[in-house]
Write a protein that holds these residues in place. Structure first.
Motif, PDB file in Angstrom:
ATOM      1  N   ARG A 150       0.830  -1.208   0.000  1.00 43.66           N
ATOM      2  CA  ARG A 150       0.000   0.000   0.000  1.00 43.66           C
ATOM      3  C   ARG A 150       0.865   1.260   0.000  1.00 43.66           C
ATOM      4  O   ARG A 150       0.515   2.268  -0.630  1.00 43.66           O
ATOM      5  CB  ARG A 150      -0.924  -0.018   1.225  1.00 43.66           C
ATOM      6  N   THR A 151       1.985   1.228   0.693  1.00 42.32           N
ATOM      7  CA  THR A 151       2.897   2.372   0.726  1.00 42.32           C
ATOM      8  C   THR A 151       3.452   2.654  -0.668  1.00 42.32           C
ATOM      9  O   THR A 151       3.497   3.804  -1.112  1.00 42.32           O
ATOM     10  CB  THR A 151       4.057   2.106   1.696  1.00 42.32           C
ATOM     11  N   ILE A 152       3.847   1.614  -1.363  1.00 43.15           N
ATOM     12  CA  ILE A 152       4.422   1.764  -2.706  1.00 43.15           C
ATOM     13  C   ILE A 152       3.384   2.345  -3.662  1.00 43.15           C
ATOM     14  O   ILE A 152       3.658   3.303  -4.391  1.00 43.15           O
ATOM     15  CB  ILE A 152       4.946   0.410  -3.219  1.00 43.15           C
ATOM     16  N   TYR A 153       2.179   1.775  -3.631  1.00 44.97           N
ATOM     17  CA  TYR A 153       1.123   2.279  -4.514  1.00 44.97           C
ATOM     18  C   TYR A 153       0.748   3.720  -4.167  1.00 44.97           C
ATOM     19  O   TYR A 153       0.482   4.525  -5.058  1.00 44.97           O
ATOM     20  CB  TYR A 153      -0.117   1.389  -4.451  1.00 44.97           C
ATOM     21  N   SER A 154       0.722   4.054  -2.895  1.00 43.21           N
ATOM     22  CA  SER A 154       0.386   5.424  -2.489  1.00 43.21           C
ATOM     23  C   SER A 154       1.400   6.426  -3.017  1.00 43.21           C
ATOM     24  O   SER A 154       1.045   7.503  -3.500  1.00 43.21           O
ATOM     25  CB  SER A 154       0.306   5.528  -0.970  1.00 43.21           C
ATOM     26  N   ILE A 155       2.670   6.076  -2.932  1.00 39.52           N
ATOM     27  CA  ILE A 155       3.734   6.965  -3.415  1.00 39.52           C
ATOM     28  C   ILE A 155       3.637   7.130  -4.931  1.00 39.52           C
ATOM     29  O   ILE A 155       3.744   8.246  -5.458  1.00 39.52           O
ATOM     30  CB  ILE A 155       5.111   6.430  -2.983  1.00 39.52           C
ATOM     31  N   ILE A 156       3.408   6.030  -5.648  1.00 42.70           N
ATOM     32  CA  ILE A 156       3.293   6.106  -7.111  1.00 42.70           C
ATOM     33  C   ILE A 156       2.063   6.924  -7.507  1.00 42.70           C
ATOM     34  O   ILE A 156       2.139   7.767  -8.411  1.00 42.70           O
ATOM     35  CB  ILE A 156       3.244   4.690  -7.725  1.00 42.70           C
ATOM     36  N   ASP A 157       0.937   6.693  -6.838  1.00 37.60           N
ATOM     37  CA  ASP A 157      -0.279   7.454  -7.152  1.00 37.60           C
ATOM     38  C   ASP A 157      -0.083   8.943  -6.891  1.00 37.60           C
ATOM     39  O   ASP A 157      -0.532   9.791  -7.668  1.00 37.60           O
ATOM     40  CB  ASP A 157      -1.464   6.932  -6.344  1.00 37.60           C
ATOM     41  N   LYS A 158       0.580   9.279  -5.791  1.00 41.35           N
ATOM     42  CA  LYS A 158       0.855  10.686  -5.475  1.00 41.35           C
ATOM     43  C   LYS A 158       1.743  11.308  -6.555  1.00 41.35           C
ATOM     44  O   LYS A 158       1.515  12.441  -6.981  1.00 41.35           O
ATOM     45  CB  LYS A 158       1.530  10.780  -4.110  1.00 41.35           C
ATOM     46  N   TYR A 159       2.735  10.557  -7.028  1.00 39.28           N
ATOM     47  CA  TYR A 159       3.616  11.062  -8.078  1.00 39.28           C
ATOM     48  C   TYR A 159       2.838  11.290  -9.375  1.00 39.28           C
ATOM     49  O   TYR A 159       3.010  12.315 -10.039  1.00 39.28           O
ATOM     50  CB  TYR A 159       4.767  10.090  -8.322  1.00 39.28           C
ATOM     51  N   GLU A 160       1.972  10.333  -9.738  1.00 35.84           N
ATOM     52  CA  GLU A 160       1.210  10.474 -10.974  1.00 35.84           C
ATOM     53  C   GLU A 160       0.216  11.631 -10.912  1.00 35.84           C
ATOM     54  O   GLU A 160      -0.027  12.294 -11.909  1.00 35.84           O
ATOM     55  CB  GLU A 160       0.476   9.170 -11.287  1.00 35.84           C
ATOM     56  N   GLU A 161      -0.354  11.863  -9.740  1.00 33.76           N
ATOM     57  CA  GLU A 161      -1.356  12.917  -9.601  1.00 33.76           C
ATOM     58  C   GLU A 161      -0.734  14.311  -9.544  1.00 33.76           C
ATOM     59  O   GLU A 161      -1.211  15.251 -10.176  1.00 33.76           O
ATOM     60  CB  GLU A 161      -2.184  12.685  -8.342  1.00 33.76           C
ATOM     61  N   HIS A 162       0.354  14.462  -8.778  1.00 35.20           N
ATOM     62  CA  HIS A 162       0.933  15.785  -8.546  1.00 35.20           C
ATOM     63  C   HIS A 162       2.247  16.024  -9.286  1.00 35.20           C
ATOM     64  O   HIS A 162       2.700  17.160  -9.380  1.00 35.20           O
ATOM     65  CB  HIS A 162       1.171  16.000  -7.053  1.00 35.20           C
ATOM     66  N   GLY A 163       2.910  14.970  -9.755  1.00 34.27           N
ATOM     67  CA  GLY A 163       4.166  15.122 -10.468  1.00 34.27           C
ATOM     68  C   GLY A 163       5.384  15.247  -9.570  1.00 34.27           C
ATOM     69  O   GLY A 163       6.503  15.314 -10.057  1.00 34.27           O
ATOM     70  N   VAL A 164       5.174  15.292  -8.280  1.00 30.65           N
ATOM     71  CA  VAL A 164       6.274  15.369  -7.314  1.00 30.65           C
ATOM     72  C   VAL A 164       5.924  14.511  -6.112  1.00 30.65           C
ATOM     73  O   VAL A 164       4.769  14.143  -5.897  1.00 30.65           O
ATOM     74  CB  VAL A 164       6.530  16.820  -6.841  1.00 30.65           C
ATOM     75  N   VAL A 165       6.927  14.207  -5.317  1.00 27.17           N
ATOM     76  CA  VAL A 165       6.713  13.513  -4.050  1.00 27.17           C
ATOM     77  C   VAL A 165       7.389  14.311  -2.952  1.00 27.17           C
ATOM     78  O   VAL A 165       8.174  15.208  -3.212  1.00 27.17           O
ATOM     79  CB  VAL A 165       7.264  12.073  -4.060  1.00 27.17           C
ATOM     80  N   GLY A 166       7.092  13.977  -1.729  1.00 28.36           N
ATOM     81  CA  GLY A 166       7.660  14.691  -0.597  1.00 28.36           C
ATOM     82  C   GLY A 166       6.555  15.246   0.264  1.00 28.36           C
ATOM     83  O   GLY A 166       5.393  15.312  -0.144  1.00 28.36           O
ATOM     84  N   ASP A 167       6.900  15.618   1.447  1.00 22.26           N
ATOM     85  CA  ASP A 167       5.927  16.160   2.376  1.00 22.26           C
ATOM     86  C   ASP A 167       5.654  17.617   2.056  1.00 22.26           C
ATOM     87  O   ASP A 167       6.545  18.366   1.666  1.00 22.26           O
ATOM     88  CB  ASP A 167       6.445  16.066   3.818  1.00 22.26           C
ATOM     89  N   LYS A 168       4.418  18.026   2.256  1.00 23.34           N
ATOM     90  CA  LYS A 168       4.057  19.429   2.108  1.00 23.34           C
ATOM     91  C   LYS A 168       4.467  20.151   3.386  1.00 23.34           C
ATOM     92  O   LYS A 168       4.580  19.534   4.453  1.00 23.34           O
ATOM     93  CB  LYS A 168       2.551  19.571   1.913  1.00 23.34           C
ATOM     94  N   PRO A 169       4.703  21.448   3.305  1.00 20.72           N
ATOM     95  CA  PRO A 169       4.995  22.184   4.538  1.00 20.72           C
ATOM     96  C   PRO A 169       3.841  22.051   5.524  1.00 20.72           C
ATOM     97  O   PRO A 169       2.679  22.053   5.133  1.00 20.72           O
ATOM     98  CB  PRO A 169       5.138  23.628   4.058  1.00 20.72           C
ATOM     99  N   ARG A 170       4.169  21.916   6.777  1.00 17.56           N
ATOM    100  CA  ARG A 170       3.147  21.711   7.789  1.00 17.56           C
ATOM    101  C   ARG A 170       2.774  23.026   8.440  1.00 17.56           C
ATOM    102  O   ARG A 170       3.611  23.894   8.629  1.00 17.56           O
ATOM    103  CB  ARG A 170       3.659  20.725   8.828  1.00 17.56           C
ATOM    104  N   SER A 171       1.511  23.147   8.765  1.00 15.41           N
ATOM    105  CA  SER A 171       1.045  24.362   9.416  1.00 15.41           C
ATOM    106  C   SER A 171       1.208  24.217  10.922  1.00 15.41           C
ATOM    107  O   SER A 171       1.422  23.131  11.444  1.00 15.41           O
ATOM    108  CB  SER A 171      -0.418  24.617   9.076  1.00 15.41           C
ATOM    109  N   GLY A 172       1.108  25.321  11.605  1.00 12.41           N
ATOM    110  CA  GLY A 172       1.195  25.278  13.053  1.00 12.41           C
ATOM    111  C   GLY A 172       2.520  25.802  13.573  1.00 12.41           C
ATOM    112  O   GLY A 172       3.424  26.131  12.820  1.00 12.41           O
ATOM    113  N   ARG A 173       2.600  25.855  14.855  1.00 14.90           N
ATOM    114  CA  ARG A 173       3.783  26.369  15.502  1.00 14.90           C
ATOM    115  C   ARG A 173       4.925  25.369  15.382  1.00 14.90           C
ATOM    116  O   ARG A 173       4.757  24.181  15.634  1.00 14.90           O
ATOM    117  CB  ARG A 173       3.479  26.613  16.978  1.00 14.90           C
ATOM    118  N   PRO A 174       6.138  25.852  15.028  1.00 15.48           N
ATOM    119  CA  PRO A 174       7.283  24.941  14.934  1.00 15.48           C
ATOM    120  C   PRO A 174       7.638  24.363  16.307  1.00 15.48           C
ATOM    121  O   PRO A 174       7.371  24.976  17.341  1.00 15.48           O
ATOM    122  CB  PRO A 174       8.418  25.838  14.418  1.00 15.48           C
ATOM    123  N   MET A 175       8.268  23.194  16.287  1.00 19.90           N
ATOM    124  CA  MET A 175       8.679  22.587  17.538  1.00 19.90           C
ATOM    125  C   MET A 175       9.782  23.425  18.183  1.00 19.90           C
ATOM    126  O   MET A 175      10.610  24.019  17.503  1.00 19.90           O
ATOM    127  CB  MET A 175       9.199  21.166  17.289  1.00 19.90           C
TER     128      MET A 175
END
Length: 69
Positions: A40-65
């Protein structure tokens, strides 16, 4: 798994999917299943790449640690 490890894995999977497997999901999945990566992890990463053209985490909102020394 840390954020940098997760991003490294995502880049490895996408690079294999594009360069080696010729955009064939089943070859990519079989290769990384041998490394004990969940299907499921592999398919999720591939699907995310096909949909958005990039992979990686988006910047997170909220107060930094808070950093402590």
């Amino acid at each position: 798994m840390t954020r940098s490890e997760r991003e490294y894995l995502q880049k490895r999977i996408v690079q294999f999917y594009v360069d080696v497997a010729g955009k064939k999901k089943n070859l990519t999945v079989n290769h990384f299943l041998a490394e004990k990566i969940p299907r499921r992890t592999i398919y999720s990463i591939i699907d995310k790449y096909e949909e958005h053209g990039v992979v990686g985490d988006k910047p997170r909102s909220g107060r930094p640690m808070k950093l402590s020394t």
